[in-house]
Motif scaffolding. Structure first.
Motif, PDB file in Angstrom:
ATOM      1  N   SER A 176      -6.962  -1.555 -12.572  1.00  0.00           N
ATOM      2  CA  SER A 176      -6.450  -0.979 -13.809  1.00  0.00           C
ATOM      3  C   SER A 176      -5.708  -2.058 -14.582  1.00  0.00           C
ATOM      4  O   SER A 176      -5.023  -2.897 -13.994  1.00  0.00           O
ATOM      5  N   CYS A 177      -5.857  -2.052 -15.896  1.00  0.00           N
ATOM      6  CA  CYS A 177      -5.191  -3.042 -16.736  1.00  0.00           C
ATOM      7  C   CYS A 177      -4.245  -2.288 -17.666  1.00  0.00           C
ATOM      8  O   CYS A 177      -4.676  -1.355 -18.360  1.00  0.00           O
ATOM      9  N   GLY A 178      -2.999  -2.690 -17.682  1.00  0.00           N
ATOM     10  CA  GLY A 178      -2.035  -2.024 -18.558  1.00  0.00           C
ATOM     11  C   GLY A 178      -0.633  -2.065 -17.985  1.00  0.00           C
ATOM     12  O   GLY A 178      -0.297  -2.969 -17.205  1.00  0.00           O
ATOM     13  N   VAL A 179       0.155  -1.064 -18.339  1.00  0.00           N
ATOM     14  CA  VAL A 179       1.570  -1.054 -17.949  1.00  0.00           C
ATOM     15  C   VAL A 179       1.734  -0.743 -16.451  1.00  0.00           C
ATOM     16  O   VAL A 179       0.776  -0.308 -15.792  1.00  0.00           O
ATOM     17  N   ALA A 180       2.974  -0.958 -15.947  1.00  0.00           N
ATOM     18  CA  ALA A 180       3.247  -0.791 -14.501  1.00  0.00           C
ATOM     19  C   ALA A 180       2.842   0.600 -13.992  1.00  0.00           C
ATOM     20  O   ALA A 180       2.395   0.745 -12.853  1.00  0.00           O
ATOM     21  N   GLN A 181       2.961   1.628 -14.860  1.00  0.00           N
ATOM     22  CA  GLN A 181       2.629   3.001 -14.424  1.00  0.00           C
ATOM     23  C   GLN A 181       1.145   3.174 -14.084  1.00  0.00           C
ATOM     24  O   GLN A 181       0.756   4.194 -13.495  1.00  0.00           O
ATOM     25  N   CYS A 182       0.309   2.212 -14.435  1.00  0.00           N
ATOM     26  CA  CYS A 182      -1.118   2.289 -14.060  1.00  0.00           C
ATOM     27  C   CYS A 182      -1.267   2.262 -12.543  1.00  0.00           C
ATOM     28  O   CYS A 182      -2.327   2.579 -12.007  1.00  0.00           O
ATOM     29  N   GLN A 183      -0.181   1.883 -11.847  1.00  0.00           N
ATOM     30  CA  GLN A 183      -0.224   1.922 -10.381  1.00  0.00           C
ATOM     31  C   GLN A 183      -0.509   3.337  -9.897  1.00  0.00           C
ATOM     32  O   GLN A 183      -1.174   3.533  -8.881  1.00  0.00           O
ATOM     33  N   GLU A 184       0.016   4.339 -10.628  1.00  0.00           N
ATOM     34  CA  GLU A 184      -0.239   5.749 -10.240  1.00  0.00           C
ATOM     35  C   GLU A 184      -1.740   6.036 -10.308  1.00  0.00           C
ATOM     36  O   GLU A 184      -2.304   6.715  -9.456  1.00  0.00           O
ATOM     37  N   THR A 185      -2.366   5.528 -11.355  1.00  0.00           N
ATOM     38  CA  THR A 185      -3.813   5.731 -11.518  1.00  0.00           C
ATOM     39  C   THR A 185      -4.570   5.070 -10.361  1.00  0.00           C
ATOM     40  O   THR A 185      -5.525   5.632  -9.823  1.00  0.00           O
ATOM     41  N   LEU A 186      -4.098   3.887  -9.983  1.00  0.00           N
ATOM     42  CA  LEU A 186      -4.737   3.185  -8.861  1.00  0.00           C
ATOM     43  C   LEU A 186      -4.539   3.958  -7.559  1.00  0.00           C
ATOM     44  O   LEU A 186      -5.456   4.046  -6.741  1.00  0.00           O
ATOM     45  N   ARG A 187      -3.357   4.550  -7.392  1.00  0.00           N
ATOM     46  CA  ARG A 187      -3.110   5.343  -6.169  1.00  0.00           C
ATOM     47  C   ARG A 187      -4.041   6.560  -6.137  1.00  0.00           C
ATOM     48  O   ARG A 187      -4.532   6.946  -5.079  1.00  0.00           O
ATOM     49  N   THR A 188      -4.290   7.154  -7.296  1.00  0.00           N
ATOM     50  CA  THR A 188      -5.230   8.292  -7.337  1.00  0.00           C
ATOM     51  C   THR A 188      -6.620   7.815  -6.922  1.00  0.00           C
ATOM     52  O   THR A 188      -7.304   8.475  -6.132  1.00  0.00           O
ATOM     53  N   ALA A 189      -7.026   6.652  -7.444  1.00  0.00           N
ATOM     54  CA  ALA A 189      -8.357   6.111  -7.080  1.00  0.00           C
ATOM     55  C   ALA A 189      -8.423   5.867  -5.573  1.00  0.00           C
ATOM     56  O   ALA A 189      -9.435   6.142  -4.919  1.00  0.00           O
ATOM     57  N   MET A 190      -7.313   5.394  -5.018  1.00  0.00           N
ATOM     58  CA  MET A 190      -7.291   5.119  -3.572  1.00  0.00           C
ATOM     59  C   MET A 190      -7.263   6.418  -2.773  1.00  0.00           C
ATOM     60  O   MET A 190      -7.771   6.477  -1.657  1.00  0.00           O
ATOM     61  N   ALA A 191      -6.684   7.469  -3.348  1.00  0.00           N
ATOM     62  CA  ALA A 191      -6.694   8.771  -2.664  1.00  0.00           C
ATOM     63  C   ALA A 191      -8.107   9.366  -2.675  1.00  0.00           C
ATOM     64  O   ALA A 191      -8.511  10.057  -1.743  1.00  0.00           O
ATOM     65  N   ILE A 192      -8.886   9.074  -3.715  1.00  0.00           N
ATOM     66  CA  ILE A 192     -10.291   9.545  -3.739  1.00  0.00           C
ATOM     67  C   ILE A 192     -11.096   8.757  -2.696  1.00  0.00           C
ATOM     68  O   ILE A 192     -12.027   9.277  -2.088  1.00  0.00           O
ATOM     69  N   GLY A 193     -10.716   7.479  -2.475  1.00  0.00           N
ATOM     70  CA  GLY A 193     -11.439   6.732  -1.448  1.00  0.00           C
ATOM     71  C   GLY A 193     -11.543   5.234  -1.681  1.00  0.00           C
ATOM     72  O   GLY A 193     -12.150   4.538  -0.865  1.00  0.00           O
ATOM     73  N   ALA A 194     -10.980   4.715  -2.787  1.00  0.00           N
ATOM     74  CA  ALA A 194     -11.008   3.257  -2.982  1.00  0.00           C
ATOM     75  C   ALA A 194     -10.178   2.616  -1.876  1.00  0.00           C
ATOM     76  O   ALA A 194      -9.204   3.205  -1.399  1.00  0.00           O
ATOM     77  N   ASP A 195     -10.581   1.407  -1.441  1.00  0.00           N
ATOM     78  CA  ASP A 195      -9.899   0.765  -0.309  1.00  0.00           C
ATOM     79  C   ASP A 195      -8.641   0.025  -0.723  1.00  0.00           C
ATOM     80  O   ASP A 195      -7.689  -0.067   0.030  1.00  0.00           O
ATOM     81  N   ARG A 196      -8.678  -0.578  -1.911  1.00  0.00           N
ATOM     82  CA  ARG A 196      -7.472  -1.251  -2.405  1.00  0.00           C
ATOM     83  C   ARG A 196      -7.477  -1.253  -3.926  1.00  0.00           C
ATOM     84  O   ARG A 196      -8.476  -0.866  -4.549  1.00  0.00           O
ATOM     85  N   GLY A 197      -6.339  -1.705  -4.466  1.00  0.00           N
ATOM     86  CA  GLY A 197      -6.222  -1.666  -5.922  1.00  0.00           C
ATOM     87  C   GLY A 197      -5.731  -2.989  -6.474  1.00  0.00           C
ATOM     88  O   GLY A 197      -5.062  -3.754  -5.774  1.00  0.00           O
ATOM     89  N   ILE A 198      -6.095  -3.238  -7.720  1.00  0.00           N
ATOM     90  CA  ILE A 198      -5.574  -4.417  -8.429  1.00  0.00           C
ATOM     91  C   ILE A 198      -5.058  -3.936  -9.773  1.00  0.00           C
ATOM     92  O   ILE A 198      -5.779  -3.268 -10.536  1.00  0.00           O
ATOM     93  N   LEU A 199      -3.790  -4.272 -10.050  1.00  0.00           N
ATOM     94  CA  LEU A 199      -3.230  -3.978 -11.372  1.00  0.00           C
ATOM     95  C   LEU A 199      -3.119  -5.290 -12.133  1.00  0.00           C
ATOM     96  O   LEU A 199      -2.553  -6.255 -11.623  1.00  0.00           O
ATOM     97  N   VAL A 200      -3.681  -5.319 -13.339  1.00  0.00           N
ATOM     98  CA  VAL A 200      -3.419  -6.451 -14.221  1.00  0.00           C
ATOM     99  C   VAL A 200      -2.362  -5.943 -15.188  1.00  0.00           C
ATOM    100  O   VAL A 200      -2.652  -5.120 -16.069  1.00  0.00           O
ATOM    101  N   GLU A 201      -1.149  -6.395 -14.957  1.00  0.00           N
ATOM    102  CA  GLU A 201      -0.026  -5.786 -15.664  1.00  0.00           C
ATOM    103  C   GLU A 201       0.288  -6.500 -16.970  1.00  0.00           C
ATOM    104  O   GLU A 201       0.467  -7.712 -17.006  1.00  0.00           O
ATOM    105  N   THR A 202       0.346  -5.714 -18.037  1.00  0.00           N
ATOM    106  CA  THR A 202       0.738  -6.235 -19.341  1.00  0.00           C
ATOM    107  C   THR A 202       1.189  -5.072 -20.215  1.00  0.00           C
ATOM    108  O   THR A 202       0.680  -3.959 -20.095  1.00  0.00           O
TER     109      THR A 202
END
Ligand code: AMP
Length: 249
Positions: free
Chosen positions: A62-88
């Motif tokens: 996910s690319c965007g603000v720090a809160q995009c981490q929540e979106t990444l956690r949702t993706a990981m709850a669906i089944g993604a193995d890890r997440g990358i945030l490009v924070e800006t």
């Protein structure tokens, strides 16, 4: 084969958006934010490819603000193995996102990148296509079916006249349409598991990407209000109005 899935944090689809009074954009203060629905479909498809044994690792980005981490956690709850945030905190336009994704594709060397066909906030429908151009990989947009057959990916697309099936060499870029699948419900145990999964944070500078906007928004305004409709007595009256008032027939 690794699969990258870019997931965007957008205003939830149930929220009625309001234009800011200074017309610079849409008000997102205190508004429910969620994963872009087409990206949820993309994560689900990647998880199904892993369950079928074609994918080995799913990386949500996910690319965007720090809160995009929540979106990444949702993706990981669906089944993604890890997440990358490009924070800006910069406003990110599709070209900037495509460049960030290209930099991450160079780093991760995935076999597939599955994006949503469009983000429901800007409705651009550009990022996947731009990413395919930057990587020079084959692309299949508006996917309604994805299958891996003999080392190639076979994608059925929804086009105006019906369905088109493409066979792509991998690595490839796919964008999802609504009918590709129905994402699974996220369960509480999986939400808990997702909290422990790896999440790396980069800045655009770490990836050597200049994300400065190339397009300037001049003004955002509400669509004109529609006037109330009327009831007509019969078909003849309707035809008369269409002919003589609306002048459309
Ligand atoms: P768009 O071209 O803006 O309509 O977005 C199409 C797709 O690109 C989305 O469905 C996402 O998969 C991806 N995307 C766009 N913006 C972002 C972002 N800021 N972070 C992660 N993925 C994004």
């Amino acid at each position: 084969m690794k699969v990258l899935v870019p997931v965007k944090r957008v205003v939830d689809y149930n929220v009625k958006v309001r234009v800011k009074s200074d017309q610079t954009g849409v008000d997102i203060a205190n508004v429910k934010m969620s994963m872009n629905p087409f990206d949820e479909i993309a994560v689900e498809e990647a998880v199904r490819l892993k369950e079928k044994g074609f994918a080995t690792e799913i990386i949500a980005i996910s690319c965007g603000v720090a809160q995009c981490q929540e979106t990444l956690r949702t993706a990981m709850a669906i089944g993604a193995d890890r997440g990358i945030l490009v924070e800006t905190a910069e406003e990110l336009q599709p070209l900037a996102v495509a460049k960030l994704l290209k930099a991450l594709a160079d780093k991760e060397q995935p076999g597939l990148i599955i994006l949503g066909k469009q983000a429901i906030d800007d409705d651009c429908n550009q990022t996947g296509q731009m990413l395919a151009a930057l990587t020079d990989w084959p692309q299949a947009t508006f996917a309604s079916k994805v299958e891996v057959v003999d080392g190639r990916v076979q994608v059925t697309r929804e086009v105006d006249g019906g369905l088109e099936t493409l066979s792509l060499q991998m690595p490839a870029v796919i964008t999802t349409d609504l009918r590709l699948n129905e994402p699974r419900y996220v369960t509480l145990p999986n939400i808990m598991k997702a909290k422990k999964k790896q999440l790396d944070v980069f800045k655009p500078e770490d990836l050597g990407v200049d994300v400065a906007p190339r397009i300037k928004t001049l003004k955002v305004c509400e669509p004109p209000k529609r006037s109330a409709g009327i009831k007509v007595a019969d078909v003849a009256a309707l035809v008369d109005k269409l002919k003589n008032e609306a002048k459309v027939i």
